[in-house]
Design an enzyme around this catalytic site. Structure first.
Site, mmCIF file in Angstrom:
data_model
loop_
_atom_site.group_PDB
_atom_site.id
_atom_site.type_symbol
_atom_site.label_atom_id
_atom_site.label_comp_id
_atom_site.label_asym_id
_atom_site.label_seq_id
_atom_site.Cartn_x
_atom_site.Cartn_y
_atom_site.Cartn_z
ATOM 1 N N ASN A 145 -0.668 -5.344 0.393
ATOM 2 C CA ASN A 145 0.752 -5.238 0.732
ATOM 3 C C ASN A 145 1.623 -4.844 -0.456
ATOM 4 O OD1 ASN A 145 0.619 -7.613 -0.628
ATOM 5 N ND2 ASN A 145 1.117 -8.916 1.127
ATOM 6 N N VAL B 216 -3.063 -3.974 6.562
ATOM 7 C CA VAL B 216 -2.445 -4.429 5.312
ATOM 8 C C VAL B 216 -2.813 -5.893 5.091
ATOM 9 C CG1 VAL B 216 -0.259 -4.697 4.086
ATOM 10 C CG2 VAL B 216 -0.561 -2.815 5.706
ATOM 11 N N HIS B 217 -3.154 -6.225 3.842
ATOM 12 C CA HIS B 217 -3.615 -7.583 3.545
ATOM 13 C C HIS B 217 -2.934 -8.117 2.296
ATOM 14 C CE1 HIS B 217 -6.040 -6.339 0.132
ATOM 15 N NE2 HIS B 217 -6.355 -5.265 0.846
ATOM 16 N N ASP B 218 -3.198 -9.383 2.031
ATOM 17 C CA ASP B 218 -2.428 -10.071 0.985
ATOM 18 C C ASP B 218 -3.239 -10.410 -0.259
ATOM 19 O OD1 ASP B 218 -4.127 -12.045 1.767
ATOM 20 O OD2 ASP B 218 -2.576 -13.510 2.276
ATOM 21 N N GLY C 51 -6.436 -2.729 -3.789
ATOM 22 C CA GLY C 51 -6.755 -3.481 -2.574
ATOM 23 C C GLY C 51 -7.097 -2.530 -1.445
#
Lengths: 172, 123
Positions: B31, B43-45, B84
């Site tokens: 993100n 989307v990831h954290d 990421g």
């Protein structure tokens, strides 16, 4: 795929699909996403718009694809947008040095597409290769990728060049 | 003794991610990536980074589903570490066609919603 179709519908709703989805593949360069005019933002730029910015020629490197591109920043499009891991890539820095435009780290801050002279990416071939051509931004890939994936239809030799090293960037 | 190499939680799914999913490709970005990339991605954290390189034989877990890694492209680890970013291809191929690819068996892409976990596990 049923789940994803539902998902897409839920996310996109019944509003008109984004225009890039409607672009028929057959229209090639005339599709809105890859329009010739937007893919070469500086084409036809007046001396007034260009100001003191110089242009550079970018050729593909070993096993690379596409180009050569001529990058001509203007007063409006004066950012060399680096969307690479680890800050401004040396290729982006060299383009900035030779043209007088400003290097910009796309992972640190946000720029309007209208300000971008070209994007420098380090894409392994599937996602970023298509995103910037689709937006009409000349795209320079450090890796020697050839167009692939669902966005390949937006990529052509006039908006994309790959396998680019610093030596492939010269004063135009 | 298995090693957790990467873990992240899905925060959102980009509007245009479906174009890739329709071709059996899951594109992940963290993100922190620019919006125009998030549009096309799951989307990831992840903010802890990656403990070890992903390699053939590792397991990728998406929610309750597990997939063995069949191939890892030359720049896939660099992408994951720096951005990421993961391009997961459900194509069953043991050769990475593109440098950024990570291949898993040709199976249906599992359901992903905000909150779904992505984990990469080594032996």
């Amino acid at each position: 795929m049923a789940f994803w179709d539902k998902m897409k519908k839920a996310l996109v709703g019944d509003s008109p699909a984004p225009e890039e989805k409607k672009a028929p593949a057959a229209s090639g360069e005339k599709s809105p996403g890859a329009g010739a005019a937007s893919a070469a933002p500086a084409a036809g730029a007046s001396a007034e718009e260009i100001g003191d910015f110089k242009s550079v020629r970018v050729e593909h490197g070993l096993r690379g694809w596409g180009g050569p591109l001529t990058i001509q920043p203007t007063k409006q499009r004066n950012l060399i947008y680096s969307v690479t891991g680890g800050g401004i890539h040396p290729v982006a820095q060299k383009i900035a040095d030779l043209t007088g435009a400003s290097p910009f780290d796309g992972f640190k801050s946000k720029a309007d597409f209208e300000q971008i002279a070209c994007a420098v990416i380090d894409c392994g071939g599937t996602a970023r290769v298509g995103v910037y051509p689709m937006k009409g931004i000349p795209t320079i890939d450090i890796h020697a990728a050839t167009p692939s994936g669902p966005l390949a239809k937006y990529i052509n030799e006039t908006n994309f060049v790959s396998g680019v090293k610093e030596d492939n960037v010269t004063e135009a | 003794m298995s090693v957790q190499k990467y873990v992240a939680r899905v925060t959102s799914i980009g509007e245009l991610a479906g174009e890739f999913i329709a071709e059996g490709i899951l594109v992940f970005f963290s993100n922190t990536a620019p919006e125009e990339l998030q549009e096309h991605a799951v989307v990831h954290d992840n903010s802890n980074g990656q403990s070890e390189d992903v390699q053939v034989g590792d397991t990728i877990r998406i929610g309750e589903h597990r997939f063995p890694v069949l191939a890892v492209g030359d720049v896939a680890n660099e992408n994951l570490r720096n951005l990421g970013h993961l391009v997961l291809k459900f194509n069953g191929s043991s050769e990475a066609e593109m440098q950024g690819d990570v291949n898993v068996p040709e199976e249906a892409i599992p359901e992903i919603v905000p909150g779904t976990e992505l984990e990469i596990i080594g032996d």
